[in-house]
Write a protein that holds these residues in place. Structure first.
Motif, PDB file in Angstrom:
ATOM      1  N   ASP A   1       0.820  -1.220   0.000  1.00 38.89           N
ATOM      2  CA  ASP A   1       0.000   0.000   0.000  1.00 38.89           C
ATOM      3  C   ASP A   1       0.850   1.266   0.000  1.00 38.89           C
ATOM      4  O   ASP A   1       0.325   2.366   0.193  1.00 38.89           O
ATOM      5  CB  ASP A   1      -0.928   0.004   1.221  1.00 38.89           C
ATOM      6  CG  ASP A   1      -1.897  -1.147   1.214  1.00 38.89           C
ATOM      7  OD1 ASP A   1      -2.317  -1.572   0.111  1.00 38.89           O
ATOM      8  OD2 ASP A   1      -2.248  -1.643   2.312  1.00 38.89           O
ATOM      9  N   ARG A   2       2.149   1.070  -0.151  1.00 35.59           N
ATOM     10  CA  ARG A   2       3.141   2.163  -0.170  1.00 35.59           C
ATOM     11  C   ARG A   2       3.256   2.897   1.163  1.00 35.59           C
ATOM     12  O   ARG A   2       3.669   4.053   1.222  1.00 35.59           O
ATOM     13  CB  ARG A   2       2.880   3.126  -1.320  1.00 35.59           C
ATOM     14  CG  ARG A   2       3.034   2.413  -2.671  1.00 35.59           C
ATOM     15  CD  ARG A   2       3.190   3.396  -3.790  1.00 35.59           C
ATOM     16  NE  ARG A   2       3.321   2.660  -5.030  1.00 35.59           N
ATOM     17  CZ  ARG A   2       4.284   2.862  -5.905  1.00 35.59           C
ATOM     18  NH1 ARG A   2       5.185   3.766  -5.689  1.00 35.59           N
ATOM     19  NH2 ARG A   2       4.350   2.168  -7.016  1.00 35.59           N
ATOM     20  N   LYS A   3       2.902   2.204   2.229  1.00 40.94           N
ATOM     21  CA  LYS A   3       3.110   2.751   3.574  1.00 40.94           C
ATOM     22  C   LYS A   3       4.534   2.388   3.996  1.00 40.94           C
ATOM     23  O   LYS A   3       4.926   1.215   3.955  1.00 40.94           O
ATOM     24  CB  LYS A   3       2.102   2.160   4.562  1.00 40.94           C
ATOM     25  CG  LYS A   3       2.273   2.694   5.954  1.00 40.94           C
ATOM     26  CD  LYS A   3       1.299   2.058   6.930  1.00 40.94           C
ATOM     27  CE  LYS A   3       1.614   2.580   8.317  1.00 40.94           C
ATOM     28  NZ  LYS A   3       1.031   1.746   9.350  1.00 40.94           N
ATOM     29  N   LEU A   4       5.308   3.383   4.389  1.00 40.86           N
ATOM     30  CA  LEU A   4       6.707   3.157   4.746  1.00 40.86           C
ATOM     31  C   LEU A   4       6.843   2.274   5.980  1.00 40.86           C
ATOM     32  O   LEU A   4       6.125   2.464   6.963  1.00 40.86           O
ATOM     33  CB  LEU A   4       7.418   4.484   5.002  1.00 40.86           C
ATOM     34  CG  LEU A   4       7.684   5.369   3.779  1.00 40.86           C
ATOM     35  CD1 LEU A   4       8.323   6.676   4.200  1.00 40.86           C
ATOM     36  CD2 LEU A   4       8.562   4.643   2.776  1.00 40.86           C
ATOM     37  N   ASN A   5       7.757   1.319   5.905  1.00 42.73           N
ATOM     38  CA  ASN A   5       8.095   0.503   7.071  1.00 42.73           C
ATOM     39  C   ASN A   5       9.041   1.314   7.949  1.00 42.73           C
ATOM     40  O   ASN A   5       9.958   1.967   7.427  1.00 42.73           O
ATOM     41  CB  ASN A   5       8.791  -0.785   6.647  1.00 42.73           C
ATOM     42  CG  ASN A   5       7.866  -1.756   5.972  1.00 42.73           C
ATOM     43  OD1 ASN A   5       6.740  -1.439   5.633  1.00 42.73           O
ATOM     44  ND2 ASN A   5       8.348  -2.965   5.774  1.00 42.73           N
ATOM     45  N   PRO A   6       8.869   1.254   9.264  1.00 42.61           N
ATOM     46  CA  PRO A   6       9.803   1.973  10.138  1.00 42.61           C
ATOM     47  C   PRO A   6      11.182   1.313  10.089  1.00 42.61           C
ATOM     48  O   PRO A   6      11.298   0.086  10.109  1.00 42.61           O
ATOM     49  CB  PRO A   6       9.172   1.835  11.524  1.00 42.61           C
ATOM     50  CG  PRO A   6       8.298   0.632  11.427  1.00 42.61           C
ATOM     51  CD  PRO A   6       7.842   0.542  10.004  1.00 42.61           C
TER      52      PRO A   6
END
Length: 160
Positions: A85-90
């Protein structure tokens, strides 16, 4: 007769290394559910990039004065992993160390094995060298995959 050409070749600053490349290794630790990430960059190239990032103020990494803040800032700007979903991984910055003519930068990233499609951005040093090649090797369990990043492909979708 052969001494002069050898001498010029050995000490010419423009022939330190004839290619521009970096290596990123992402190895999954199943017990901790994290990727241990290490980036290997040539020190002279990385110092040039950090100097530019530092407003032209010269940066040297092989001194006793650590540059963790600047190194972390640069790496976060040029390396990232996102889910489908193109949410950045920490990503947690761990530190860096010198090895011969290179710098190793260490990161950690939590990873849920539920996600198999990810996006990786790896454009380190591409702003300096149009021929820069960044190799990313991902090892998850028994599967190993290498992805090549170039000037025209700084972000890629990867299935792991």
């Amino acid at each position: 007769m052969f001494v002069l050409p050898f001498f010029l070749f050995s000490f010419s600053p423009s022939i330190i290394h004839p290619f521009h490349t970096s290596l990123t290794q992402m190895e999954f630790d199943p017990q901790r559910q994290t990727f241990e990430i290490s980036l290997r960059l040539f020190t002279d190239d990385f110092e040039t990039a950090l100097t530019k990032e530092n407003g032209g103020k010269s940066v040297h990494l092989n001194t006793s004065q650590k540059q963790d803040k600047l190194v972390e800032q640069y790496v976060r700007k040029h390396f990232a992993v996102a889910n489908a979903d193109r949410k950045l991984n920490p990503i947690t910055y761990v530190g860096y160390e010198q090895e011969a003519d290179a710098q190793w930068i260490y990161l950690e990233m939590p990873y849920s094995a539920k996600t198999q499609n990810i996006f990786i951005k790896q454009d380190i040093l591409i702003e300096l060298f149009t021929d820069q090649v960044n190799l990313v090797t991902i090892q998850l369990n028994q599967v190993k995959k290498t992805v090549v990043f170039r000037n025209n492909q700084p972000v890629q979708a990867v299935t792991i």
